[in-house]
Write a protein that holds these residues in place. Sequence first.
Motif, PDB file in Angstrom:
ATOM      1  N   GLU A  26       0.827  -1.215   0.000  1.00 44.96           N
ATOM      2  CA  GLU A  26       0.000   0.000   0.000  1.00 44.96           C
ATOM      3  C   GLU A  26       0.859   1.262   0.000  1.00 44.96           C
ATOM      4  N   SER A  27       2.076   1.137   0.536  1.00 42.01           N
ATOM      5  CA  SER A  27       2.976   2.296   0.598  1.00 42.01           C
ATOM      6  C   SER A  27       3.707   2.531  -0.718  1.00 42.01           C
ATOM      7  N   GLY A  28       3.711   1.519  -1.593  1.00 40.84           N
ATOM      8  CA  GLY A  28       4.316   1.724  -2.907  1.00 40.84           C
ATOM      9  C   GLY A  28       5.328   0.696  -3.350  1.00 40.84           C
ATOM     10  N   ALA A  29       5.644  -0.327  -2.549  1.00 42.09           N
ATOM     11  CA  ALA A  29       6.589  -1.366  -2.966  1.00 42.09           C
ATOM     12  C   ALA A  29       5.872  -2.381  -3.849  1.00 42.09           C
ATOM     13  N   LYS A  30       6.494  -2.740  -4.979  1.00 40.78           N
ATOM     14  CA  LYS A  30       5.905  -3.727  -5.885  1.00 40.78           C
ATOM     15  C   LYS A  30       6.832  -4.925  -6.113  1.00 40.78           C
ATOM     16  N   ILE A  31       8.058  -4.821  -5.594  1.00 38.73           N
ATOM     17  CA  ILE A  31       9.048  -5.888  -5.756  1.00 38.73           C
ATOM     18  C   ILE A  31       9.600  -6.214  -4.370  1.00 38.73           C
TER      19      ILE A  31
END
Length: 480
Positions: A26-31
Amino acid sequence: MDRHIKIIATLGPGTETYEAVKELVESGAKIFRLNFSHGGREFFAKMVDIIRRLEKETGLTLTILQDLSGPKIRTCDVGLPPFEVSKGGEVLLGTSDKFEKVEEPFICLDIPEMYEGVKEGDPVALGDGVIRFKVIKIEEEHLIRLEATNSGLCPPRKGITFPGMTTPLAPLTEKDKADLAIGMQLGVDVVAMSFVQKPEDICNLRAEMIQYGRRVPIIAKLERIAALERLKEILEEADGIMVARGDLGLELDLAELPVAQKRIINACNNAGKPVIVATQMLLSMVNSPMATRAETTDVANAILDGADCVMLSEETAIGRYPGETVRFMRKISYEIEAYMFEPGRLEIDRGGERDNPSTFLAYAAAMLAGKTNAKAIVCHSTSGATTRLLSSCRPKQSIYALSSDHTVRHFTNLSWGVIPAEPLVVIDDHQERAEVFVRQSPVFEEGDIVIVTAGQPEKGKSVTQTNVVKLYEKLSKEAS
């Protein structure tokens, strides 16, 4: 608007619950990086399950990066307590069988191969470079005399490096092979190889993968001067690069590190391959909710240099503020990308040599998107190669990367500005797949201009390079 820079979060004891990983997403990490230097199969299996669950729940592509340990060169414990060494002081470095024969301060390194090729004047760094030495005499085989170039404490079981020397140890260890088996069984999406020194190292890892029936993209971690000297060849063999500044900073004079980072990133951009910048990006946030000014500037400059991904290690693995750290890194990216896309600021001129149709068309698509102020670029790329070329052009628009291949989608997730998506495979025509995606996606509204790139296979062929660039306007359902 989606941020173009990709944030990699390392998972560890501080982020081992579903709730913690969900906050990172939700904070922005995708990896998500699984560091196989720490933890066991049970922990990694748990993390993979959590990530795949969140992937289904959010509809996002979440990529799992397995980071292999590589050869850990550490001093051994011969029963001595840690001892102080002063600048100009001398110590002996040798194998354990030499210990009983000497009465001077002694550091034990029980890896005989590491003494091969060591000569007077060579530098040696102990404990992440906290103490540095130079070799002043080769006493005998497997025993050398060092002079400290600064002061500090010498405890046992610390990492030790010989900057500039080609390490005789193979980067793929028996532990790495066992860990790779675990990673393949758990279904990781990308594998990072530590201490790569030559292109053959990548080939050896790929050969090891074959027995598991998978061809997973490989990221070469650049941590040795030998690797920098063969960067072009390594880049041709690897699928992407990580600027691993921790160990690379021990090999180089620290003042040389920023320029090395820029050169590596530039080479990756020109090759159309993703590049990760790692190590101590927001390190103070391990224990503090606030980053330093220098760290903030460091992250910003990595993005300006052309990094595709910025990576958090201890900050999210063991830090007290993992969610805050990812959110702050994302906030930095907001500011820098807004600056990059100010009128007249960024001239699209990436993509390397534009001497083949795919590269030229990717460049043309990025230019067309900019000139028409398109909402996005939608790229149908079976292999992901055109997606990566588009990414290296650094368009302002997000790139929706359509591929029916699970591995390709999860790897294109590492490229700047790319949002992976799965097309409707019931449609054979690749261009039509892309247009249907635009028509069906709630992201695009009536009247939006979208640049579509696709490969139109000739009759009797199932695969082709990208050969179509089209300006497509989403019409109302009635009109379409």
